[in-house]
Design an enzyme around this catalytic site. Structure first.
Site, PDB file in Angstrom:
ATOM      1  CG  MET A   1      -1.818  -1.287   1.236  1.00 46.53           C
ATOM      2  SD  MET A   1      -2.960  -1.342   2.637  1.00 46.53           S
ATOM      3  CE  MET A   1      -4.142  -0.076   2.148  1.00 46.53           C
TER       4      MET A   1
ATOM      5  CB  CYS B   1      11.480   0.533  -7.820  1.00 47.08           C
ATOM      6  SG  CYS B   1      10.698   0.498  -6.193  1.00 47.08           S
TER       7      CYS B   1
ATOM      8  N   GLY C   1      -1.168  -2.303  -6.794  1.00 38.99           N
ATOM      9  CA  GLY C   1      -2.121  -1.544  -7.592  1.00 38.99           C
ATOM     10  C   GLY C   1      -1.717  -1.367  -9.028  1.00 38.99           C
TER      11      GLY C   1
ATOM     12  CB  CYS D   1       9.506   8.079  -5.717  1.00 40.27           C
ATOM     13  SG  CYS D   1      10.776   6.804  -5.493  1.00 40.27           S
TER      14      CYS D   1
END
Length: 368
Positions: free
Chosen positions: A7, A101, A125, A199
């Site tokens: 998550m 990643c 997701g 990120c």
């Protein structure tokens, strides 16, 4: 099944976890702390893995009634993704940190720990699908919605990783439907912006970030004949096919724009030229992996499609293994492809495998 739901704090992973719960699985949520010094807040779509993201993930897990943990993978992320990104750019290559990643963190380090703890699958997701063929072998396929398809950045997954992967959003026709579902479920992340940037460079200034990590010294901008036509502030931040940021100061004789054709990190030089000089007919790479069972006779050329960027259109090609290299000959020229990028090959919607591009062959004759 016992499922570990990764998550991120975004809407996609929250809805994926919700669907896994609704399907009757025993679900545990986990947020990966990937930064050694995470920021407190996101700025729109920039960055991820902030403290805010962790709290958003925790709130979603609480609403779903599932246990929730934060696992610190920052050291491994630094070594496997950030350091790799720096080293690749320093070598004049263009890496894909999201793909790396997925390969080394989400479906290596995370899955390794999940299996050790007794989980059967890791749910994320991502927009992709896992199917089972007539012989019971798992295969990775594109998502139903090609506009959201993320199979390219999953092309590095191995057969064992695919066997333990779950993508609950793979058959969803649109992101709007995911957001509507999140709203209906009462998830506070329903309208949270997607993360688009790297990120670990949340301000989006990749050039400045690399200059700080690798250093930036002025150097020569050369034309294809080797004549110096300008000066750059540092070769490390350029990519093959780049047009903006050259600041040469005067146009070409024919008025056409110049593009980066080559980066020479050892001499700190950047070579530029016309767009047609970017055309490639062949790609090859030695870091090859197969997303499931490999072709039976991979040394015999076979037809497929190749995709060289996450949102690029696939191009028909012939592929074969030549020694340790995967050699890809395209039916139509590809433009602006750089060593360091990943070439993912497909047969229909199925992801067959990938390689990291080491070398390219121009479609333009020498001297043309």
């Amino acid at each position: 099944m016992k499922v570990l739901a990764a998550m991120s704090g975004g809407v996609d992973s929250a809805v994926a976890a919700a669907r896994a719960v609704e399907a009757g699985h025993d679900v545990v949520g986990v947020h990966l702390a990937l930064s050694r010094n995470p920021g407190t807040l996101r700025t729109g779509s920039r960055g991820c893995c902030t403290i805010e993201d962790s709290m958003d993930a925790r709130r979603a897990a609480n609403l779903l009634g599932i246990p929730f943990y934060v696992w610190d993978f920052s050291e491994r992320f630094q070594e496997a993704v950030v350091d790799d990104f720096i080293a690749e750019y320093a070598a004049g290559r263009t890496p894909n940190p999201c793909l790396r990643c997925n390969e080394r963190i989400k479906f290596a380090a995370l899955l390794e720990k999940a299996v050790a703890l007794g989980f059967d699958a890791v749910a994320t997701g991502h927009y992709a699908n896992v199917t089972t063929d007539a012989d019971g072998n798992k295969q990775l396929h594109r998502a139903a919605a090609w506009a959201k398809d993320q199979s390219y950045v999953l092309g590095v997954l191995t057969a064992d990783q695919i066997a333990h992967a779950m993508f609950p959003l793979g058959a969803t026709p649109s992101k709007a439907e995911v957001r509507a579902e999140a709203e209906a479920r009462g998830l506070t992340v329903a309208q949270k912006p997607d993360s688009h940037d790297i990120c670990f460079i949340p301000d989006g200034d990749t050039r400045g970030w690399l200059a700080d990590k690798v250093g930036a010294e002025p150097g020569a901008i050369l034309d294809r004949a080797g004549e110096r036509i300008g000066t750059h502030a540092g070769a490390v931040a350029f990519t093959i096919g780049q047009r903006k940021g050259l600041d040469i100061g005067y146009p070409t004789d024919d008025g056409k724009p110049r593009f980066v054709l080559e980066i020479r990190p050892k001499t700190n030089e950047v070579v530029v030229g016309p767009r047609e000089a970017l055309a490639l007919r062949e790609l090859a790479g030695s870091r090859v992996s197969w997303a499931g069972l490999p072709p039976e006779d991979a040394d015999i050329p076979f037809a497929c499609d190749v995709q060289v960027r996450a949102h690029a259109d696939p191009v028909p090609a012939m592929v074969r293994m030549l020694g340790d290299e995967l050699v890809i000959t395209v039916d139509q020229p590809l433009f602006g492809v750089s060593p360091g990028q990943s070439a993912v090959i497909y047969v229909g919607t199925r992801v067959l495998g990938q390689c990291t591009i080491d070398r390219t062959v121009s479609a333009v004759a020498v001297g043309a």
